[in-house]
Scaffold this active site. Structure first.
Site, PDB file in Angstrom:
ATOM      1  N   HIS A 126       0.767  -1.361  -0.009  1.00 43.69           N
ATOM      2  CA  HIS A 126      -0.095   0.124  -0.081  1.00 43.69           C
ATOM      3  C   HIS A 126       0.782   1.357   0.098  1.00 43.69           C
ATOM      4  CE1 HIS A 126      -3.324  -2.398   1.748  1.00 43.69           C
ATOM      5  NE2 HIS A 126      -3.220  -2.772   0.519  1.00 43.69           N
ATOM      6  N   CYS A 137       3.909  16.398 -11.877  1.00 46.77           N
ATOM      7  CA  CYS A 137       5.347  16.200 -12.470  1.00 46.77           C
ATOM      8  C   CYS A 137       6.071  15.056 -11.773  1.00 46.77           C
ATOM      9  CB  CYS A 137       6.237  17.491 -12.348  1.00 46.77           C
ATOM     10  SG  CYS A 137       6.572  18.014 -10.771  1.00 46.77           S
ATOM     11  N   CYS A 162       5.936  23.133  -9.856  1.00 45.20           N
ATOM     12  CA  CYS A 162       4.838  23.016 -10.921  1.00 45.20           C
ATOM     13  C   CYS A 162       3.571  23.499 -10.267  1.00 45.20           C
ATOM     14  CB  CYS A 162       4.611  22.008 -11.793  1.00 45.20           C
ATOM     15  SG  CYS A 162       3.757  20.558 -10.963  1.00 45.20           S
TER      16      CYS A 162
HETATM   17  P1  NAD Z   1      -6.953  -3.856  10.464  1.00 45.47           P
HETATM   18  O1  NAD Z   1      -7.004  -2.529  11.090  1.00 45.47           O
HETATM   19  O2  NAD Z   1      -8.001  -4.335   9.462  1.00 45.47           O
HETATM   20  O3  NAD Z   1      -6.698  -5.193  11.404  1.00 45.47           O
HETATM   21  C1  NAD Z   1      -5.994  -5.037  12.434  1.00 45.47           C
HETATM   22  C2  NAD Z   1      -6.042  -6.214  13.269  1.00 45.47           C
HETATM   23  O4  NAD Z   1      -4.740  -6.149  14.166  1.00 45.47           O
HETATM   24  C3  NAD Z   1      -7.064  -6.167  14.121  1.00 45.47           C
HETATM   25  O5  NAD Z   1      -7.690  -7.447  13.818  1.00 45.47           O
HETATM   26  C4  NAD Z   1      -6.700  -6.036  15.429  1.00 45.47           C
HETATM   27  O6  NAD Z   1      -7.444  -6.668  16.409  1.00 45.47           O
HETATM   28  C5  NAD Z   1      -5.028  -6.549  15.655  1.00 45.47           C
HETATM   29  N1  NAD Z   1      -4.358  -5.859  16.596  1.00 45.47           N
HETATM   30  C6  NAD Z   1      -4.323  -4.621  16.829  1.00 45.47           C
HETATM   31  N2  NAD Z   1      -3.177  -4.295  17.772  1.00 45.47           N
HETATM   32  C7  NAD Z   1      -2.627  -5.742  17.843  1.00 45.47           C
HETATM   33  C8  NAD Z   1      -1.382  -6.237  18.436  1.00 45.47           C
HETATM   34  N3  NAD Z   1      -0.786  -5.316  19.356  1.00 45.47           N
HETATM   35  N4  NAD Z   1      -0.886  -7.476  18.252  1.00 45.47           N
HETATM   36  C9  NAD Z   1      -1.998  -8.032  17.249  1.00 45.47           C
HETATM   37  N5  NAD Z   1      -2.974  -8.062  16.570  1.00 45.47           N
HETATM   38  C10 NAD Z   1      -3.316  -6.816  16.871  1.00 45.47           C
HETATM   39  O7  NAD Z   1      -5.649  -3.785   9.803  1.00 45.47           O
HETATM   40  P2  NAD Z   1      -5.208  -4.378   8.282  1.00 45.47           P
HETATM   41  O8  NAD Z   1      -5.594  -5.840   8.280  1.00 45.47           O
HETATM   42  O9  NAD Z   1      -3.629  -4.260   8.513  1.00 45.47           O
HETATM   43  O10 NAD Z   1      -5.658  -3.671   6.946  1.00 45.47           O
HETATM   44  C11 NAD Z   1      -6.159  -2.602   7.015  1.00 45.47           C
HETATM   45  C12 NAD Z   1      -5.416  -1.315   6.374  1.00 45.47           C
HETATM   46  O11 NAD Z   1      -4.980  -0.309   7.232  1.00 45.47           O
HETATM   47  C13 NAD Z   1      -4.375  -1.800   5.520  1.00 45.47           C
HETATM   48  O12 NAD Z   1      -4.873  -1.322   4.075  1.00 45.47           O
HETATM   49  C14 NAD Z   1      -3.111  -0.539   5.811  1.00 45.47           C
HETATM   50  O13 NAD Z   1      -2.674  -0.120   4.573  1.00 45.47           O
HETATM   51  C15 NAD Z   1      -3.950   0.337   6.635  1.00 45.47           C
HETATM   52  N6  NAD Z   1      -3.224   0.972   7.775  1.00 45.47           N
HETATM   53  C16 NAD Z   1      -1.907   1.035   7.925  1.00 45.47           C
HETATM   54  C17 NAD Z   1      -1.379   1.398   9.235  1.00 45.47           C
HETATM   55  C18 NAD Z   1       0.240   1.457   9.440  1.00 45.47           C
HETATM   56  O14 NAD Z   1       0.859   1.708   8.500  1.00 45.47           O
HETATM   57  N7  NAD Z   1       0.656   1.416  10.499  1.00 45.47           N
HETATM   58  C19 NAD Z   1      -2.257   2.190  10.014  1.00 45.47           C
HETATM   59  C20 NAD Z   1      -3.646   2.055   9.892  1.00 45.47           C
HETATM   60  C21 NAD Z   1      -4.110   1.409   8.648  1.00 45.47           C
HETATM   61 ZN    ZN Z   2       5.075  19.138  -9.623  1.00 45.19          ZN
END
Ligand code: NAD
Ligand code: ZN
Length: 261
Positions: A126, A137, A162
């Site tokens: 992602h 640009c 730009c």
């Molecule tokens: P999600 O929010 O759907 O699921 C996260 C899961 O992790 C949940 O089931 C939650 O209960 C569990 N969880 C939370 N804390 C935990 C821990 N300490 N240990 C174990 N499990 C834990 O997230 P997803 O499945 O990654 O997908 C959702 C989207 O969120 C993705 O597209 C991603 O790009 C985006 N996202 C990314 C970030 C980041 O970069 N840190 C933050 C928020 C969302």
């Molecule tokens: Zn530009």
């Protein structure tokens, strides 16, 4: 019903004998670094409308763009200060052990690399929020630089070259995933011998196909997630616990097993 300790021991056994491990991570691996997930109890969807995270809304509505820039600079998702937690370091340890075949992540926080995993081993499905990109640009700007601009009370940052519209360089809903990254992730997951899922509810596609491909290719599957996931039935080992607490224990125990052989 087996105890947590038994699951950890079984997972360590799988790690100690595996040769090509794919680690698949979601927002849950970074909550212990203080970054909220989307669907957990303190998730982003409790405060924000998912509709506002579509590419169409971003491109068409200046209020939505302003919300995004606020969110990234002063609000919930300023990632520039975030630090890896023990789960990220445990994953980095797998590379040092010569077992890591790739980290495929849905996260946009860059914490796997900060924990020491080589750039070329991290497949960010992602994109990432370390930069913003000009939509005219394609010039890229570090997010730190944009955060400095935003402190000067501008509503919306513009390209210095730009004057084009800038967009955070993460994949929004409705946007294509980076094709090459997706293809390489699929290839590796189909030929790994162990896939470890950390902190993902496995509901976002096509990302959630990665552990499915691994399973189809005959790899073992370990899922470590607080709360249920879509693929629980496929898992060889399913641990419902904090990734930052359990993962380091598994890696340490796997190392001990390898030393004892
Ligand atoms: P999600 O929010 O759907 O699921 C996260 C899961 O992790 C949940 O089931 C939650 O209960 C569990 N969880 C939370 N804390 C935990 C821990 N300490 N240990 C174990 N499990 C834990 O997230 P997803 O499945 O990654 O997908 C959702 C989207 O969120 C993705 O597209 C991603 O790009 C985006 N996202 C990314 C970030 C980041 O970069 N840190 C933050 C928020 C969302
Ligand atoms: Zn530009």
């Amino acid at each position: 019903m087996e105890s947590m300790q038994q699951y950890i021991e079984q997972a360590a056994e799988l790690v100690s004998t595996a040769e090509r491990i794919i680690v698949f991570t979601g927002a849950g691996v970074s909550t212990e670094s203080g970054i909220p997930d989307f669907r957990g109890p303190d998730g982003i969807w409790r405060k924000y409308d998912p509709e506002d995270f579509t590419i169409d809304k971003f491109l068409s509505d200046s209020k939505v763009r302003k919300m995004h820039w606020d969110f990234l600079t002063t609000g919930g998702l300023n990632l520039t200060q975030a630090q890896p937690n023990p789960a990220h370091y445990a994953v980095a340890e797998l590379e040092k052990m010569g077992k890591l075949y790739g980290v495929v992540t849905q996260n946009v926080d860059g914490l796997h690399q900060k924990a020491g995993v080589s750039e070329n081993m991290v497949f960010q499905l992602h994109g990432d929020l370390s930069h913003a990109k000009c939509l005219s640009c394609t010039k890229r700007y570090p997010m730190e630089e944009i955060i400095e601009w935003m402190k000067k009370d501008i509503d919306e940052p513009k390209c210095g070259e730009c004057s084009g519209m800038l967009k955070p360089d993460a994949v929004f809903f409705g946007e294509q995933l980076p094709w090459g990254v997706l293809m390489e992730s699929e290839k590796r997951s189909r030929s790994c011998d162990l896939c470890i899922v950390l902190g993902s509810s496995l509901v976002v596609y096509p990302a959630a196909l990665i552990p499915r491909y691994a399973h189809q290719g005959g790899a073992k599957l370990i899922i470590i997630n607080m709360g249920p996931t879509e693929l629980d039935r496929m898992a060889d080992i399913r641990i419902d616990a904090k990734a930052g607490e359990v993962t380091p224990k598994i890696i340490e125990m796997a190392k001990a097993k390898m030393r004892a052989r």
